[in-house]
Write an enzyme that holds these catalytic residues in place. Structure first.
Site, mmCIF file in Angstrom:
data_model
loop_
_atom_site.group_PDB
_atom_site.id
_atom_site.type_symbol
_atom_site.label_atom_id
_atom_site.label_comp_id
_atom_site.label_asym_id
_atom_site.label_seq_id
_atom_site.Cartn_x
_atom_site.Cartn_y
_atom_site.Cartn_z
ATOM 1 C CD GLU A 80 1.602 -11.577 2.921
ATOM 2 O OE1 GLU A 80 1.150 -12.367 1.511
ATOM 3 O OE2 GLU A 80 0.482 -11.940 3.080
ATOM 4 C CB CYS A 81 -1.494 -5.807 1.814
ATOM 5 S SG CYS A 81 -2.462 -4.263 1.135
ATOM 6 N N GLY A 82 -0.598 -4.698 4.114
ATOM 7 C CA GLY A 82 -0.350 -2.955 5.154
ATOM 8 C C GLY A 82 0.727 -3.242 6.090
ATOM 9 C CB THR A 119 4.723 -8.480 -1.547
ATOM 10 O OG1 THR A 119 4.086 -9.234 -0.587
ATOM 11 C CG2 THR A 119 6.015 -9.642 -1.511
#
Length: 436
Positions: free
Chosen positions: A327-329, A427
């Site tokens: 997720e993200c990072g 994501t």
């Protein structure tokens, strides 16, 4: 029976978190059990709440969660003496289009739970106008009840007297006024406060904030203004499916942005979670059946991540046979490369083709509704996932199969689709709940 309050403000940066932590610690020092919540998609503040109260805090979110989920989450306050919900942004700030049961505004939670609002007002650069702002917030929405205000960063006794007089004339209670006090300022970085676990002196800072607030705020009057609250039975749970039975979770200063309610939901469903530290060059547990890399600050540790060969090779070996999600990072680390703020390009794990850059910062912020075009751990094709995106990276390349069709809160399609390649998925948004 617990008493509930919402701590809010006209805007961000006024002092909501500091006041929430100070009240929580001051009442705890008096022997009261205090339970905190965070309204909105902030994954940093709950750790500060836990440091102040000794009790886990979770997010409640009217855009992403239904009423049953919110009722289930707040029911943990049943055995508390005081329940505090810290707001996000300004009291009525949310998105333009209604989500599951609201716009994500703090006012939604206040009205839903019937808890009065304590406003933190910073009257810097004004005087009587602060009363007009407080009165406007009081009268803006009939279902939201104002308990009173705490003034923050007052410049002088004369300044305080002017603001107090105007608030009293408007019929608004003033619980106290805080002079400027640098010793209780919480350090910040680009995604918000420096995380609680990174601050060795956080306990002392909260203690000082509690002492300072107790000196300048009528704690008994604030407590009397709270509403007696009897939690309603929740019709359903958390609407979260664990990504696997045994979950290897990356957890350190670079991978820490995960909502507490998500981990609790996974465990409640019978999943086992083992943590590992990529920054310590650790690989995921070989006995796990799924690996999850949450968001955090990989851009601050990109050189270390790139140099940690055991982590990178261990993760790639894991992904040969089992799903890995970021997720993200975490998504960025699953990618090919990450360019840091100094323009230095660092090789990442290469499980996905994503390449990101912080050399030219661009803020991405907002709620996300994703319809999965491919499966990801815990969710099948067609699942509708609600989450939130907040980062400053720029996409250089996102060449893999899109994971989802992603919309923002207005319904507009956005380019941050997420990716899928073999067993790896990622994501940019942080998952909050699944539509059922």
């Amino acid at each position: 029976m617990p008493a509930g309050l919402v701590i809010s403000a006209p805007a961000s940066g006024v002092g909501k978190t500091t006041l929430t932590l100070a009240l929580a610690r001051a009442w705890r020092n008096r022997g009261l059990n205090v339970q905190c919540f965070k309204s909105g998609p902030d994954y940093i503040d709950p750790a500060f709440h836990a440091a102040a109260t000794g009790r886990a805090s979770v997010n409640v979110d009217s855009w992403a969660m239904d009423r049953g989920t919110i009722a289930h989450l707040v029911s943990r306050g049943t055995d508390a003496d005081v329940v505090l919900a810290e707001g996000s942004m300004g009291l009525f700030d949310g998105v333009a289009a209604r989500g599951v049961c609201g716009t994500g505004a703090t006012a939604d939670i206040a009205e839903m739970l019937g808890w009065p609002v304590v406003l933190v007002i910073d009257p810097s650069g004004q005087a009587q106008t602060a009363a007009a702002i407080a009165a406007g917030l009081r009268d803006y929405r009939a279902g939201v009840r104002l308990a009173g205000v705490v003034l923050n960063r007052v410049a002088s006794q004369r300044h305080e007297d002017l603001v107090r007089r105007a608030l009293n004339d408007a019929g608004i209670a003033v619980f106290g006024a805080l002079p400027r006090h640098a010793e209780i300022s919480l350090p910040k970085r680009h995604l918000g406060l420096v995380q609680a676990e990174e601050q060795a002196e956080i306990g002392k800072l909260i203690d000082e904030a509690a002492r300072f607030v107790a000196e300048h705020v009528d704690l008994d009057a604030v407590l009397r203004s709270a509403a007696s609250w009897s939690p309603q039975p929740a019709a359903n749970g958390l609407n979260v499916t664990p990504p696997g039975q045994r979950i290897a979770l990356a957890r350190d200063a670079a991978f820490s942005f995960v909502y507490p309610h998500m981990l609790e939901a996974w465990r409640a469903a019978g999943a086992e979670i083992s943590t590992f530290s990529p920054l310590a060059d650790e690989a995921p547990d070989a006995s796990a059946d799924v690996c999850w890399l949450p968001g955090g600050y990989p851009e601050l540790h990109a050189g270390t991540i790139a140099a940690n060969a055991h982590f990178r090779s261990g993760l790639r070996a894991f992904a040969d046979t089992r799903p890995v999600h970021g997720e993200c990072g975490g998504y960025m680390v699953l990618g090919t490369a990450l360019t840091d703020a100094d323009g230095i390009r660092h090789e990442m794990t290469g499980l996905l083709g994503l390449e990101t850059s912080f050399a030219k910062r661009r803020m991405h912020l907002g709620y996300r509704l994703a319809a999965l075009a491919a499966p990801m751990p815990g969710h099948q094709v067609g699942a509708r996932l609600r989450g939130h995106e907040f980062h400053y990276s720029t996409i250089v390349a996102q060449p893999d199969t899109p994971l989802a069709v992603v919309h923002d809160a207005t319904g507009a399609v956005i380019a941050e689709t997420g990716s899928r390649r073999d067993h790896a998925t990622g994501t940019f948004f942080h998952l909050i709940a699944e539509d059922r």
